[in-house]
Structures are given as C-alpha cells and as structure tokens.
Design a protein around this motif. Structure first.
Motif, PDB file in Angstrom:
ATOM      1  N   ASN A 113     -12.431   2.830  -4.619  1.00  0.00           N
ATOM      2  CA  ASN A 113     -11.031   3.443  -3.884  1.00  0.00           C
ATOM      3  C   ASN A 113     -10.421   2.988  -3.268  1.00  0.00           C
ATOM      4  O   ASN A 113      -9.630   2.982  -1.675  1.00  0.00           O
ATOM      5  CB  ASN A 113     -11.929   5.042  -3.410  1.00  0.00           C
ATOM      6  CG  ASN A 113     -12.124   6.215  -4.336  1.00  0.00           C
ATOM      7  OD1 ASN A 113     -11.504   6.098  -5.527  1.00  0.00           O
ATOM      8  ND2 ASN A 113     -13.250   6.685  -4.188  1.00  0.00           N
ATOM      9  N   VAL A 114      -9.580   1.231  -4.104  1.00  0.00           N
ATOM     10  CA  VAL A 114      -8.534   1.657  -3.149  1.00  0.00           C
ATOM     11  C   VAL A 114      -7.577   0.424  -3.949  1.00  0.00           C
ATOM     12  O   VAL A 114      -6.889   1.164  -3.463  1.00  0.00           O
ATOM     13  CB  VAL A 114      -9.318  -0.633  -2.943  1.00  0.00           C
ATOM     14  CG1 VAL A 114      -8.307  -1.258  -2.509  1.00  0.00           C
ATOM     15  CG2 VAL A 114     -10.653  -0.684  -2.133  1.00  0.00           C
ATOM     16  N   LEU A 115      -7.859   0.323  -5.680  1.00  0.00           N
ATOM     17  CA  LEU A 115      -6.357   0.294  -6.488  1.00  0.00           C
ATOM     18  C   LEU A 115      -5.961   1.126  -6.176  1.00  0.00           C
ATOM     19  O   LEU A 115      -4.355   0.814  -5.849  1.00  0.00           O
ATOM     20  CB  LEU A 115      -7.429  -0.154  -7.521  1.00  0.00           C
ATOM     21  CG  LEU A 115      -7.813  -1.617  -8.048  1.00  0.00           C
ATOM     22  CD1 LEU A 115      -8.603  -1.413  -8.865  1.00  0.00           C
ATOM     23  CD2 LEU A 115      -7.261  -2.557  -7.560  1.00  0.00           C
ATOM     24  N   TYR A 116      -6.427   2.136  -5.642  1.00  0.00           N
ATOM     25  CA  TYR A 116      -5.101   3.627  -6.687  1.00  0.00           C
ATOM     26  C   TYR A 116      -4.430   3.109  -5.167  1.00  0.00           C
ATOM     27  O   TYR A 116      -3.465   4.185  -5.184  1.00  0.00           O
ATOM     28  CB  TYR A 116      -6.025   4.858  -7.081  1.00  0.00           C
ATOM     29  CG  TYR A 116      -6.158   5.663  -5.237  1.00  0.00           C
ATOM     30  CD1 TYR A 116      -7.513   5.067  -4.733  1.00  0.00           C
ATOM     31  CD2 TYR A 116      -5.649   6.669  -4.713  1.00  0.00           C
ATOM     32  CE1 TYR A 116      -8.187   6.297  -3.992  1.00  0.00           C
ATOM     33  CE2 TYR A 116      -6.604   7.031  -3.611  1.00  0.00           C
ATOM     34  CZ  TYR A 116      -7.575   7.134  -3.315  1.00  0.00           C
ATOM     35  OH  TYR A 116      -7.796   7.456  -1.474  1.00  0.00           O
ATOM     36  N   ALA A 117      -5.064   2.747  -3.756  1.00  0.00           N
ATOM     37  CA  ALA A 117      -3.594   2.970  -2.889  1.00  0.00           C
ATOM     38  C   ALA A 117      -3.145   1.959  -2.365  1.00  0.00           C
ATOM     39  O   ALA A 117      -2.230   2.474  -1.951  1.00  0.00           O
ATOM     40  CB  ALA A 117      -5.058   3.840  -1.689  1.00  0.00           C
ATOM     41  N   ASN A 118      -2.581   1.101  -3.262  1.00  0.00           N
ATOM     42  CA  ASN A 118      -1.902   0.221  -3.694  1.00  0.00           C
ATOM     43  C   ASN A 118      -0.997   0.077  -4.886  1.00  0.00           C
ATOM     44  O   ASN A 118      -1.308   0.818  -5.851  1.00  0.00           O
ATOM     45  CB  ASN A 118      -2.650  -1.258  -4.323  1.00  0.00           C
ATOM     46  CG  ASN A 118      -3.284  -1.479  -3.048  1.00  0.00           C
ATOM     47  OD1 ASN A 118      -2.518  -1.863  -0.941  1.00  0.00           O
ATOM     48  ND2 ASN A 118      -4.561  -1.371  -2.258  1.00  0.00           N
ATOM     49  N   GLN A 129       0.611  -1.115  -0.341  1.00  0.00           N
ATOM     50  CA  GLN A 129      -0.027   0.383   0.196  1.00  0.00           C
ATOM     51  C   GLN A 129       0.986   1.552  -0.165  1.00  0.00           C
ATOM     52  O   GLN A 129       1.842   1.000   0.468  1.00  0.00           O
ATOM     53  CB  GLN A 129      -1.611  -0.048   1.294  1.00  0.00           C
ATOM     54  CG  GLN A 129      -1.935  -1.380   1.406  1.00  0.00           C
ATOM     55  CD  GLN A 129      -3.089  -1.263   2.504  1.00  0.00           C
ATOM     56  OE1 GLN A 129      -3.633  -0.258   2.809  1.00  0.00           O
ATOM     57  NE2 GLN A 129      -3.148  -2.281   2.742  1.00  0.00           N
ATOM     58  N   ILE A 130       0.255   2.148  -0.344  1.00  0.00           N
ATOM     59  CA  ILE A 130       0.647   3.142  -0.387  1.00  0.00           C
ATOM     60  C   ILE A 130       1.286   4.401   0.341  1.00  0.00           C
ATOM     61  O   ILE A 130       1.974   5.406   1.292  1.00  0.00           O
ATOM     62  CB  ILE A 130      -0.092   4.673  -1.700  1.00  0.00           C
ATOM     63  CG1 ILE A 130      -1.111   4.738  -1.625  1.00  0.00           C
ATOM     64  CG2 ILE A 130       0.616   3.957  -3.442  1.00  0.00           C
ATOM     65  CD1 ILE A 130      -1.066   6.246  -2.405  1.00  0.00           C
ATOM     66  N   VAL A 131       0.494   3.894   1.554  1.00  0.00           N
ATOM     67  CA  VAL A 131       0.355   4.348   2.771  1.00  0.00           C
ATOM     68  C   VAL A 131       0.278   3.881   3.869  1.00  0.00           C
ATOM     69  O   VAL A 131      -0.596   2.246   3.734  1.00  0.00           O
ATOM     70  CB  VAL A 131      -0.869   5.453   2.959  1.00  0.00           C
ATOM     71  CG1 VAL A 131      -0.907   6.870   2.646  1.00  0.00           C
ATOM     72  CG2 VAL A 131      -1.726   4.750   3.179  1.00  0.00           C
ATOM     73  N   ASN A 132       0.853   3.610   5.342  1.00  0.00           N
ATOM     74  CA  ASN A 132       0.705   2.584   6.320  1.00  0.00           C
ATOM     75  C   ASN A 132      -0.443   2.337   6.903  1.00  0.00           C
ATOM     76  O   ASN A 132      -1.546   3.304   6.636  1.00  0.00           O
ATOM     77  CB  ASN A 132       1.731   2.505   7.100  1.00  0.00           C
ATOM     78  CG  ASN A 132       2.029   4.072   7.585  1.00  0.00           C
ATOM     79  OD1 ASN A 132       0.718   4.573   7.745  1.00  0.00           O
ATOM     80  ND2 ASN A 132       3.520   4.387   8.479  1.00  0.00           N
ATOM     81  N   SER A 165      -8.398  -8.851   6.511  1.00  0.00           N
ATOM     82  CA  SER A 165      -7.200  -9.530   5.186  1.00  0.00           C
ATOM     83  C   SER A 165      -6.824  -7.986   4.249  1.00  0.00           C
ATOM     84  O   SER A 165      -7.568  -7.029   4.486  1.00  0.00           O
ATOM     85  CB  SER A 165      -7.855 -10.264   4.450  1.00  0.00           C
ATOM     86  OG  SER A 165      -7.188 -10.930   3.551  1.00  0.00           O
ATOM     87  N   GLN A 166      -5.298  -8.477   4.494  1.00  0.00           N
ATOM     88  CA  GLN A 166      -5.250  -8.212   3.036  1.00  0.00           C
ATOM     89  C   GLN A 166      -5.855  -8.712   1.577  1.00  0.00           C
ATOM     90  O   GLN A 166      -4.834 -10.068   1.168  1.00  0.00           O
ATOM     91  CB  GLN A 166      -3.522  -7.697   3.160  1.00  0.00           C
ATOM     92  CG  GLN A 166      -2.719  -7.083   3.988  1.00  0.00           C
ATOM     93  CD  GLN A 166      -1.402  -6.723   4.433  1.00  0.00           C
ATOM     94  OE1 GLN A 166      -0.808  -6.827   3.443  1.00  0.00           O
ATOM     95  NE2 GLN A 166      -1.108  -6.798   5.552  1.00  0.00           N
TER      96      GLN A 166
END
Ligand SMILES: C[S@@+](CC[C@H](N)C(=O)[O-])C[C@H]1O[C@@H](n2cnc3c(N)ncnc32)[C@H](O)[C@@H]1O
Length: 222
Positions: free
Chosen positions: A113-118, A4-7, A90-91
């Motif tokens: 709005n999940v894909l862009y955060a990965n 992910q792009i953020v923790n 889950s991840q």
C-alpha cells in the motif's frame, strides 16, 4: 514528498491511528504474504511495521530494512519491532537509502500500500526492482482504483466498536482514496509494468484481499 499524493503532516497524523487499528482483513493479508519473505528483506514504505511480527513468526528473515519517509511512522515501527530490524528514513524515489549500507540487495522486497499513494509509482518500481537479488521475491499490495470504504469500515466498526478515532480515520482514508484514483493500477497493468523491468515470474495474482479492495501481485526475479 512532492511525489506523494498527501504531505508529510498527513502521514504524521495518520500514523497514530494506523498503529491503533489493524482489522482482521489486514492481519489475514499480512499473514498470507509473510510466507514469501526470506533472507534480507526490504519493507519499502514500512509504515508502523505491521508486517514485522508476521515475518518474525515465519522465521525465514535474517535482516529487515524498514524504509519510510515519515518519522512518526518510523518511530512507531522502531517501538513495534520484534527482531533484527533497521529503520531507515528515506523517500523511495530518491534511491539514497543504501548509500551508507553494506547490503545493497534484498532477497525479498515488500511494497504494501505504497504505490497508490505516489504520483509516479513507476519511478519507485524503477528504483526498487534492481535491488532485488536473483530468485528474490517482490511482493506488491496496492489499493484498487475504486475502493469500498463503507464495507471496510463496517468491519472496523464491528471490531473497534465505539472508538472515538474511527470517524477521523475514515475521513483520512477517504482523502487517500480520492487522491489515489489517477495513480492506482489494475493488477494486469501492474504485472505488465513489472515485466518491462526485468525477467519476473508471477507466483501469485490475487484481487480478493482487503475484502476485494486491494490487488496483490507476487513475482520472483529470474
Ligand atoms: C498506507 S501506509 C502502508 C504502511 C505499510 N506498508 C503497511 O502496509 O502497513 C503507506 C506508507 O508509505 C509511506 N510512503 C508513501 N510513499 C513513500 C515514498 N515515496 N517514500 C517513502 N515512503 C513512502 C508513507 O509514509 C506511509 O508510512
């Protein structure tokens, strides 16, 4: 979490604000896409479960699996839940969320709005597309590469005038938006990637949601 792009801490702090603010453009999107949900629904990266009451209004869903890798988000999703919903920690890229479940496949899958955060959205799509039943719907919403946060927050300012969390929420969204740029797809790229993962028919392709800041691709599995 490395994908992910953020923790996880970021999402934990974001969860409370995300639960508080639901601007009209977001409600409109959720209402629109909820009509595609039926049968067993997988809400992948469910966040605080904003979609669920819209699905309940449609009354077409039997069971919803709400899956997320952040505990604060899932806690809020459990509190908000209006119907038959199982929250699952889950991840998405690990593909372990069905290990204890009897239901391995879904009639509708949401990825809002999940894909862009990965960092590796393709890996998530690879895990998820086989979990969709034939004739099932896959509903993807994803922020565009370039988003106009000022425009979006103008609406939030109008609808939540004077709220002390707005500035912090803006700052968090700035971090998300800045870090997502290399991993966000255009709607045509998304459609091409999906077509490599199976036989899908496009039902809706819309670039106007979130005041023209989000892509929405809805496909059916043939
Ligand atoms: C911007 S929120 C969107 C939440 C919800 N889909 C909505 O539209 O209201 C992104 C959510 O995706 C979750 N998420 C992001 N990447 C994930 C991953 N690889 N596995 C599981 N959850 C993930 C985050 O924890 C967060 O709750």
């Amino acid at each position: 979490m490395e994908n992910q792009i953020v923790n996880d801490n970021f999402w934990s702090e974001y969860a409370r604000m995300y639960n508080k603010f639901t601007p009209s453009f977001q409600k409109k999107l959720l209402e629109n896409i909820s009509q595609y949900g039926f049968g067993t629904v997988g809400d992948f990266g469910c966040g605080v479960g904003k979609l669920h009451k819209h699905l309940a209004n449609q009354n077409n869903s039997k069971l919803i699996h709400a899956i997320d890798s952040n505990k604060q988000m899932l806690d809020l999703a459990s509190k908000n839940k209006p119907q038959n919903i199982d929250t699952i920690y889950s991840q998405l890229e690990l593909n372990d969320f069905n290990s204890n479940q009897i239901l391995p496949k879904y009639d509708s899958i949401y990825l809002i709005n999940v894909l862009y955060a990965n960092k590796n959205p393709i890996e998530i799509l690879k895990q998820i597309t086989p979990k969709l039943n034939q004739n099932g719907n896959l509903i993807i919403v994803d922020m565009k590469r370039k988003t106009n946060l000022e425009q979006l927050f103008q609406v939030l300012d109008d609808e939540y005038t004077g709220d002390k969390d707005l500035e912090n929420y803006y700052h968090s969204n700035q971090i998300l938006s800045q870090n997502s740029t290399p991993h966000a797809y255009s709607i045509n790229e998304l459609e091409s990637i999906i077509s490599l993962m199976g036989n899908f028919q496009t039902l809706e392709k819309n670039e106007t949601h979130f005041l023209n800041n989000a892509n929405c691709l809805i496909v059916k599995k043939n």
